[in-house]
Design an enzyme around this catalytic site. Structure first.
Site, PDB file in Angstrom:
ATOM      1  CB  SER A 134       8.870  42.070 -30.762  1.00 48.31           C
ATOM      2  OG  SER A 134       9.081  41.976 -32.145  1.00 48.31           O
ATOM      3  CG  HIS A 187       7.557  37.516 -32.822  1.00 44.84           C
ATOM      4  ND1 HIS A 187       6.225  37.843 -32.900  1.00 44.84           N
ATOM      5  CD2 HIS A 187       8.213  38.687 -32.661  1.00 44.84           C
ATOM      6  CE1 HIS A 187       6.083  39.157 -32.770  1.00 44.84           C
ATOM      7  NE2 HIS A 187       7.276  39.681 -32.635  1.00 44.84           N
TER       8      HIS A 187
END
Length: 268
Positions: A134, A187
Protein backbone atom coordinates in the site's frame (compact mmCIF):
# COMPACT_ATOMS: atom_id res chain seq x y z
CA UNK A 1 -27.21 -10.47 -14.63
CA UNK A 2 -27.86 -11.75 -18.19
CA UNK A 3 -25.45 -14.48 -19.33
CA UNK A 4 -24.20 -12.39 -22.27
CA UNK A 5 -23.28 -9.50 -19.95
CA UNK A 6 -21.46 -11.88 -17.59
CA UNK A 7 -19.55 -13.42 -20.49
CA UNK A 8 -18.61 -9.96 -21.77
CA UNK A 9 -17.32 -8.87 -18.37
CA UNK A 10 -15.34 -12.09 -18.01
CA UNK A 11 -13.81 -11.62 -21.45
CA UNK A 12 -12.84 -8.04 -20.68
CA UNK A 13 -11.25 -9.05 -17.38
CA UNK A 14 -9.31 -11.87 -19.05
CA UNK A 15 -8.15 -9.55 -21.83
CA UNK A 16 -7.02 -6.94 -19.30
CA UNK A 17 -5.01 -9.50 -17.32
CA UNK A 18 -3.39 -10.95 -20.46
CA UNK A 19 -2.32 -7.47 -21.58
CA UNK A 20 -0.65 -6.45 -18.31
CA UNK A 21 2.95 -5.30 -18.88
CA UNK A 22 5.88 -7.34 -17.64
CA UNK A 23 6.94 -5.53 -14.47
CA UNK A 24 3.35 -5.33 -13.22
CA UNK A 25 3.02 -9.09 -13.74
CA UNK A 26 6.27 -9.73 -11.86
CA UNK A 27 5.10 -7.66 -8.90
CA UNK A 28 1.80 -9.57 -8.71
CA UNK A 29 3.59 -12.92 -8.94
CA UNK A 30 6.09 -11.86 -6.27
CA UNK A 31 3.31 -10.82 -3.86
CA UNK A 32 1.56 -14.16 -4.33
CA UNK A 33 4.88 -16.00 -4.08
CA UNK A 34 5.81 -14.38 -0.78
CA UNK A 35 2.35 -15.16 0.60
CA UNK A 36 2.77 -18.81 -0.38
CA UNK A 37 6.25 -18.84 1.16
CA UNK A 38 4.76 -17.53 4.37
CA UNK A 39 2.52 -20.57 4.73
CA UNK A 40 5.45 -22.70 5.91
CA UNK A 41 6.52 -22.58 9.56
CA UNK A 42 10.29 -22.94 9.21
CA UNK A 43 11.04 -19.28 8.46
CA UNK A 44 8.88 -16.38 9.61
CA UNK A 45 8.65 -14.48 6.33
CA UNK A 46 6.86 -11.52 7.90
CA UNK A 47 9.52 -11.09 10.58
CA UNK A 48 12.29 -11.59 8.00
CA UNK A 49 11.08 -9.07 5.43
CA UNK A 50 8.95 -6.46 7.21
CA UNK A 51 10.15 -2.86 7.55
CA UNK A 52 10.99 -2.72 11.28
CA UNK A 53 12.68 0.53 12.39
CA UNK A 54 14.73 -0.99 15.24
CA UNK A 55 15.90 -3.84 13.01
CA UNK A 56 17.38 -1.60 10.34
CA UNK A 57 21.12 -1.80 9.77
CA UNK A 58 23.66 -2.46 7.04
CA UNK A 59 22.85 -6.17 7.03
CA UNK A 60 19.09 -5.63 6.96
CA UNK A 61 18.77 -2.92 4.31
CA UNK A 62 17.12 -5.57 2.13
CA UNK A 63 13.95 -4.93 4.16
CA UNK A 64 13.48 -1.67 2.26
CA UNK A 65 12.82 -3.73 -0.86
CA UNK A 66 11.09 -6.77 0.60
CA UNK A 67 8.37 -5.20 2.73
CA UNK A 68 6.02 -4.24 -0.18
CA UNK A 69 5.80 -7.89 -1.24
CA UNK A 70 4.95 -9.34 2.17
CA UNK A 71 1.38 -9.37 3.47
CA UNK A 72 -0.46 -10.46 6.56
CA UNK A 73 -2.80 -12.92 4.83
CA UNK A 74 -4.34 -13.77 1.48
CA UNK A 75 -7.15 -11.23 1.87
CA UNK A 76 -4.68 -8.44 2.51
CA UNK A 77 -2.55 -9.54 -0.45
CA UNK A 78 -5.53 -9.73 -2.83
CA UNK A 79 -6.86 -6.31 -1.80
CA UNK A 80 -3.48 -4.70 -2.36
CA UNK A 81 -3.07 -6.44 -5.72
CA UNK A 82 -6.45 -5.10 -6.84
CA UNK A 83 -5.54 -1.57 -5.74
CA UNK A 84 -1.99 -1.63 -7.10
CA UNK A 85 -2.42 -3.32 -10.49
CA UNK A 86 -4.16 -0.53 -12.48
CA UNK A 87 -1.86 2.11 -11.01
CA UNK A 88 1.33 0.16 -11.67
CA UNK A 89 0.16 -0.78 -15.16
CA UNK A 90 -0.36 2.90 -16.07
CA UNK A 91 3.02 3.88 -14.64
CA UNK A 92 4.84 1.13 -16.52
CA UNK A 93 3.09 2.03 -19.78
CA UNK A 94 4.38 5.59 -19.39
CA UNK A 95 7.91 5.01 -18.12
CA UNK A 96 8.83 1.58 -19.47
CA UNK A 97 9.61 -1.75 -17.83
CA UNK A 98 13.31 -1.16 -17.24
CA UNK A 99 12.65 2.22 -15.67
CA UNK A 100 10.05 0.67 -13.37
CA UNK A 101 12.54 -1.98 -12.31
CA UNK A 102 15.16 0.64 -11.47
CA UNK A 103 12.74 3.00 -9.74
CA UNK A 104 10.71 0.55 -7.66
CA UNK A 105 13.73 -1.45 -6.55
CA UNK A 106 15.46 1.85 -5.95
CA UNK A 107 14.39 5.37 -4.96
CA UNK A 108 10.59 5.02 -5.20
CA UNK A 109 10.77 2.36 -2.50
CA UNK A 110 13.85 3.24 -0.48
CA UNK A 111 13.08 6.96 -0.12
CA UNK A 112 9.62 6.50 1.47
CA UNK A 113 11.06 3.62 3.53
CA UNK A 114 13.83 5.89 4.84
CA UNK A 115 11.27 8.61 5.59
CA UNK A 116 9.09 6.18 7.53
CA UNK A 117 11.95 4.61 9.49
CA UNK A 118 13.45 8.01 10.34
CA UNK A 119 10.11 9.40 11.47
CA UNK A 120 9.20 6.34 13.53
CA UNK A 121 12.58 5.92 15.16
CA UNK A 122 13.89 9.44 15.67
CA UNK A 123 10.75 11.62 15.85
CA UNK A 124 7.91 9.47 17.18
CA UNK A 125 10.13 7.10 19.13
CA UNK A 126 8.13 4.06 17.98
CA UNK A 127 9.06 0.74 16.47
CA UNK A 128 6.00 -0.15 14.40
CA UNK A 129 6.78 -2.68 11.70
CA UNK A 130 4.97 -2.33 8.38
CA UNK A 131 4.51 -4.57 5.39
CA UNK A 132 2.43 -4.57 2.23
CA UNK A 133 2.23 -2.85 -1.13
CA UNK A 134 0.00 0.00 0.00
CA UNK A 135 2.95 2.38 0.33
CA UNK A 136 3.36 1.90 -3.44
CA UNK A 137 -0.40 2.39 -3.88
CA UNK A 138 -0.33 5.77 -2.18
CA UNK A 139 2.83 6.75 -4.02
CA UNK A 140 1.16 6.03 -7.36
CA UNK A 141 -2.02 7.76 -6.22
CA UNK A 142 0.10 10.85 -5.65
CA UNK A 143 1.54 10.59 -9.16
CA UNK A 144 -1.92 10.19 -10.69
CA UNK A 145 -3.38 13.04 -8.62
CA UNK A 146 -0.77 15.51 -9.91
CA UNK A 147 -1.38 14.38 -13.51
CA UNK A 148 -5.13 14.77 -13.03
CA UNK A 149 -4.70 18.22 -11.48
CA UNK A 150 -2.81 19.46 -14.55
CA UNK A 151 -5.82 18.62 -16.72
CA UNK A 152 -8.73 19.05 -14.31
CA UNK A 153 -7.68 21.27 -11.38
CA UNK A 154 -10.89 20.99 -9.36
CA UNK A 155 -13.96 18.91 -8.78
CA UNK A 156 -17.15 20.27 -7.26
CA UNK A 157 -19.13 18.83 -4.37
CA UNK A 158 -22.20 20.95 -3.74
CA UNK A 159 -20.95 24.52 -3.51
CA UNK A 160 -17.36 23.55 -2.73
CA UNK A 161 -14.56 23.44 -5.29
CA UNK A 162 -11.91 20.95 -4.19
CA UNK A 163 -8.46 20.64 -5.82
CA UNK A 164 -8.10 17.24 -7.46
CA UNK A 165 -4.55 16.83 -6.17
CA UNK A 166 -5.99 16.46 -2.66
CA UNK A 167 -7.90 13.26 -3.54
CA UNK A 168 -5.25 10.89 -2.11
CA UNK A 169 -5.18 12.93 1.11
CA UNK A 170 -8.90 12.33 1.57
CA UNK A 171 -8.29 8.64 0.93
CA UNK A 172 -5.45 8.71 3.47
CA UNK A 173 -7.67 10.12 6.22
CA UNK A 174 -10.55 7.83 5.24
CA UNK A 175 -8.23 4.88 5.82
CA UNK A 176 -7.48 6.12 9.32
CA UNK A 177 -11.19 6.40 10.10
CA UNK A 178 -12.22 3.11 8.51
CA UNK A 179 -9.17 1.16 9.71
CA UNK A 180 -7.95 2.82 12.94
CA UNK A 181 -5.00 0.42 13.22
CA UNK A 182 -3.61 1.51 9.84
CA UNK A 183 -0.21 3.18 9.66
CA UNK A 184 -0.94 6.77 8.74
CA UNK A 185 2.75 7.64 8.49
CA UNK A 186 3.56 4.70 6.27
CA UNK A 187 0.97 5.77 3.74
CA UNK A 188 1.91 9.44 4.10
CA UNK A 189 5.56 8.71 3.32
CA UNK A 190 4.58 7.03 0.07
CA UNK A 191 2.19 9.83 -0.82
CA UNK A 192 4.79 12.57 -0.29
CA UNK A 193 7.25 10.82 -2.60
CA UNK A 194 4.44 10.23 -5.10
CA UNK A 195 3.62 13.94 -5.22
CA UNK A 196 7.29 14.70 -5.86
CA UNK A 197 7.44 12.12 -8.64
CA UNK A 198 4.25 13.48 -10.20
CA UNK A 199 5.69 17.00 -10.19
CA UNK A 200 8.57 15.82 -12.37
CA UNK A 201 11.32 15.13 -9.86
CA UNK A 202 11.33 11.50 -10.96
CA UNK A 203 13.63 12.57 -13.80
CA UNK A 204 16.37 13.15 -11.23
CA UNK A 205 15.93 9.61 -9.90
CA UNK A 206 15.54 7.62 -13.12
CA UNK A 207 18.58 6.13 -14.88
CA UNK A 208 19.85 8.01 -17.96
CA UNK A 209 17.87 7.10 -21.05
CA UNK A 210 21.08 6.46 -22.98
CA UNK A 211 22.03 3.68 -20.58
CA UNK A 212 18.55 2.16 -20.67
CA UNK A 213 18.55 2.12 -24.46
CA UNK A 214 21.99 0.47 -24.48
CA UNK A 215 20.84 -2.24 -22.08
CA UNK A 216 17.64 -2.85 -24.05
CA UNK A 217 19.54 -3.13 -27.32
CA UNK A 218 22.42 -5.18 -25.95
CA UNK A 219 20.13 -7.75 -24.32
CA UNK A 220 17.38 -7.51 -26.95
CA UNK A 221 14.83 -7.25 -24.14
CA UNK A 222 11.96 -6.26 -26.40
CA UNK A 223 12.48 -9.32 -28.57
CA UNK A 224 13.10 -11.78 -25.76
CA UNK A 225 10.60 -10.76 -23.08
CA UNK A 226 6.84 -10.91 -23.73
CA UNK A 227 4.88 -7.86 -22.53
CA UNK A 228 8.07 -5.84 -22.13
CA UNK A 229 7.57 -2.07 -22.49
CA UNK A 230 10.60 -0.41 -24.07
CA UNK A 231 11.69 3.19 -23.87
CA UNK A 232 10.24 3.83 -27.33
CA UNK A 233 6.84 2.34 -26.49
CA UNK A 234 5.98 4.58 -23.59
CA UNK A 235 2.71 6.47 -23.73
CA UNK A 236 3.77 10.04 -23.01
CA UNK A 237 7.53 10.05 -23.59
CA UNK A 238 10.16 9.50 -20.96
CA UNK A 239 8.95 11.78 -18.18
CA UNK A 240 5.51 12.62 -19.55
CA UNK A 241 4.26 15.82 -21.13
CA UNK A 242 1.56 18.18 -20.07
CA UNK A 243 -1.56 17.02 -21.91
CA UNK A 244 -3.27 19.45 -24.23
CA UNK A 245 -6.85 20.58 -23.73
CA UNK A 246 -7.94 17.82 -26.10
CA UNK A 247 -6.20 15.09 -24.11
CA UNK A 248 -8.56 13.09 -21.90
CA UNK A 249 -8.01 13.63 -18.23
CA UNK A 250 -6.34 10.93 -16.25
CA UNK A 251 -8.68 8.82 -14.24
CA UNK A 252 -9.26 9.99 -10.72
CA UNK A 253 -7.26 8.00 -8.21
CA UNK A 254 -9.06 5.06 -6.72
CA UNK A 255 -9.25 3.84 -3.18
CA UNK A 256 -6.06 2.38 -1.84
CA UNK A 257 -5.86 -0.56 0.45
CA UNK A 258 -3.62 -1.08 3.30
CA UNK A 259 -0.18 -1.90 4.48
CA UNK A 260 0.07 -4.03 7.57
CA UNK A 261 2.26 -3.51 10.60
CA UNK A 262 3.05 -5.66 13.58
CA UNK A 263 0.70 -3.47 15.61
CA UNK A 264 -0.76 -1.43 12.80
CA UNK A 265 -2.60 -2.27 9.64
CA UNK A 266 -3.08 -0.25 6.50
CA UNK A 267 -6.15 -1.52 4.77
CA UNK A 268 -9.09 -3.74 5.52
Amino acid sequence: MPPNITALNTTRARTYVFRLPLFTRVVIIAIVGFWLAGLQSIVDIQQWGALIPDEMGVATLYRMNTFPFIHLNIFHAVMNILALTPLMERFEAEYGTLNCLALFFGPLTTIPAFLYVGLEKFVLGNNVAVMGASMWVFLLLGVEAVKTYKVNPNFVIGTYSIPTWTTPIWVLFAMVVLVPSSSFWGHAAGLVVGYGAGLGYVKYLAPPEKILRWIEGKLNLLGRLPHYVSIDQKTYGRFGVLPSNNTPAAASPGVALGLVGSTQRLGP
